[in-house]
Design an enzyme around this catalytic site. Structure first.
Site, PDB file in Angstrom:
ATOM      1  N   MET A   4       0.821  -1.207   0.000  1.00  0.00           N
ATOM      2  CA  MET A   4       0.000   0.000   0.000  1.00  0.00           C
ATOM      3  C   MET A   4       0.864   1.271   0.000  1.00  0.00           C
ATOM      4  SD  MET A   4      -2.997  -1.149   2.686  1.00  0.00           S
ATOM      5  CE  MET A   4      -3.975   0.320   2.401  1.00  0.00           C
ATOM      6  N   HIS A   5       0.194   2.398  -0.222  1.00  0.00           N
ATOM      7  CA  HIS A   5       0.715   3.748   0.018  1.00  0.00           C
ATOM      8  C   HIS A   5       1.730   4.267  -1.005  1.00  0.00           C
ATOM      9  CE1 HIS A   5      -1.221   3.096   3.828  1.00  0.00           C
ATOM     10  NE2 HIS A   5      -0.276   2.290   4.268  1.00  0.00           N
ATOM     11  N   ASP A  61      -2.584  -5.072   0.297  1.00  0.00           N
ATOM     12  CA  ASP A  61      -2.074  -6.379   0.706  1.00  0.00           C
ATOM     13  C   ASP A  61      -2.697  -6.876   1.997  1.00  0.00           C
ATOM     14  OD1 ASP A  61      -0.764  -4.419   2.203  1.00  0.00           O
ATOM     15  OD2 ASP A  61       1.253  -5.122   1.733  1.00  0.00           O
TER      16      ASP A  61
END
Length: 507
Positions: free
Chosen positions: A80-81, A239
């Site tokens: 992520m991110h 995830d």
């Protein structure tokens, strides 16, 4: 022949793909390919987005060629991110900034100044943290204006791979939750936050629910992989959301614990219920109209990987076997796993790791055990916050690399004080993505039907009462150490910044 579902997880250290028999939920094939992380400066982490694409094509081709049944769907999950900045031709402008990149502290302050802390948590479920995507966009604008001027779109890591596979700019609500740009309650981009930060909504992809199809494979990609043309691709999930689905964690009362590069506690909630102080994340789940709380320890398995690299020519198995010979509590040695800063509960990008209590008696076995214990003690901090918010749970299901280690499982059971359960399939994000592909492709009529294929528990690790009591004592010692050492940590971080070798940083 049974129908086959593919799941792909674009991770931090590598990409993993699985092929799943849709009728039984069992594995048919799996493959993994690794790629490097670049660290051009202290606290910076970057990757080449095209390395994800090449590795994804490699593992998908490998598993599709290893299956006999017809492939009917593909689901995506990923770290992520991260921020992939693309030009008008959909080509990366620079390396992607990753989830554990810590360069954006000043931009987080700017976000708070522009939006306000309370308004930001109300809208996005989270405070401004260095790992998220929004401060990365502001960092690019401030520090690399020549690159910023070329930006046409911004994607998350798995969604850049989606773009390569399908040609579509799309994401899912769970992964979009980690951008700090999503109105979590309404599962749509926040016009309020985007306007305050002067970020064009046109740069952002369409937001889907995890089980929805966002498009189909491009014909040339399908031919290269040896799968049918028109193969539907599910939106998938971040995830952790996909990993939770992979072990059947979908409703309040359940919790998953993952030890991979990071350590994550994932607790579904009945509605959007952010922590007012932002110590734990409040995100969308990868299921329609579902939410969750998530506590994140940034360097979990990453701490053990670092320790192994320090120890030299020794395998993980050897280190863990040695750690099993050391007593619970490592004879008073504690490890703070803040090697890349920390999120839960400290929200401190400049936190630093430490061994505390080291004596001449402590050998490599004790130090390895202390590293592993320190990771789980840090995760317990998040567990206590989730409990304090009134979210109870009746079982913990372990996932990720840590689920395969008896010592990691026992430490979680003892330090959390609850039994931990391992499912028959513990490939986490890739498996959850494959189940979502089953819904997107119509193989499963509902998410409930997809989750019914998660195999029953085959291992339960119960807490050892004596060890659990010992770890309760140790956590009471561990808990105040960050606050006691924070001033020194910040001074050392400043010292490192001031004395960094520019020539070394450029390599």
């Amino acid at each position: 022949m049974d129908e086959i579902l593919l799941g792909l997880d674009v991770g931090t250290s590598g990409v993993r793909a699985v092929a799943v028999d849709a009728a039984t939920g069992s594995f048919v094939a799996q493959a993994m390919a690794e790629y490097p992380i670049m660290m051009p400066k202290p606290g910076w982490t970057e990757q080449d987005p095209d390395a994800w694409g090449a590795a994804s094509m490699q593992v998908l081709a490998e598993i599709s060629h290893a299956t006999d049944g017809p492939v009917v769907g593909l689901g995506l999950a990923g770290q992520m991110h991260g921020s992939v900045f693309l030009d008008a031709a959909d080509r990366p402008i620079r390396p992607a900034l990753l989830w554990n990149d810590q360069r954006t502290a000043r931009q987080c302050e700017e976000i708070v100044e522009r939006v306000g802390t309370e308004e930001l948590v109300r809208a996005t479920g989270n405070p401004a943290l260095t790992g998220f995507q929004a401060p990365k966009i502001l960092w690019l604008r401030e520090h690399e204006p020549e690159h910023y001027a070329r930006v046409s779109s911004v994607l998350l890591p798995k969604d850049y791979v989606r773009l390569l596979l399908t040609g579509d700019h799309a994401t899912d609500a769970s992964d979009a939750s980690g951008t700090l740009l999503l109105d979590i309650a309404n599962r749509a981009w926040s016009a309020e936050v985007l306007q305050a930060l002067e970020i064009p909504e046109a740069w952002l992809p369409a937001v889907y629910e995890g089980p929805q199809a966002t498009g189909v494979l491009r014909d040339d990609v399908a031919a290269a992989l040896g799968v049918p043309a028109g193969l539907p691709v599910a939106a998938g999930g971040g995830d952790n959301a996909a990993a939770a689905l992979g072990v059947g964690v979908a409703a309040q009362g359940q919790m998953s614990a993952s030890i991979g590069t990071s350590g994550v506690l994932f607790a579904p909630t009945d509605g959007f219920a952010p922590d007012p102080s932002g110590r734990v994340h409040a995100f969308c789940h990868a299921l329609p109209d579902a939410f969750h709380l998530m506590a994140v320890t940034l360097s979990a398995g990453g701490s053990l990987r670092w320790w192994r690299s320090v120890c030299g020519d020794v395998s993980f198995d050897e280190l863990v076997a040695e750690a099993e010979t050391a007593p619970a509590g490592s004879e008073g040695l504690v490890f703070l796993p803040y090697l890349t800063g920390e999120r839960t509960p400290h929200l401190d990008a400049r936190a630093r790791g430490a061994f505390v209590g080291l004596t001449i008696r402590h050998d490599r076995a004790a130090m390895t055990r202390a590293v592993m214990e320190g990771v789980v003690l840090a995760m317990r901090d998040g567990l206590e916050i989730i409990r304090g918010l009134g979210v109870e749970f009746h079982d913990v299901r372990v996932v990720g690399g840590g689920s395969r280690s008896p010592l990691w499982r026992q430490l979680q059971a003892d330090i959390f004080g609850v039994p931990v359960h391992r499912t028959s399939v513990d490939e986490g994000p890739a498996y959850g993505a494959a189940l979502l592909a089953g819904v997107a492709s119509g193989v499963y009529p509902s998410v409930d039907e997809a989750l019914s294929h998660v195999q029953a528990y085959h291992e339960v690790t119960a807490p050892d009462p004596a060890a659990a009591a010992r770890y309760d004592e140790l956590h009471a010692i561990y808990d105040p150490l960050y606050r006691a050492l924070r001033g020194g940590m910040l001074s050392l971080a400043d010292f490192a910044d001031a004395t960094a070798d520019p020539a070394a940083l450029s390599r």
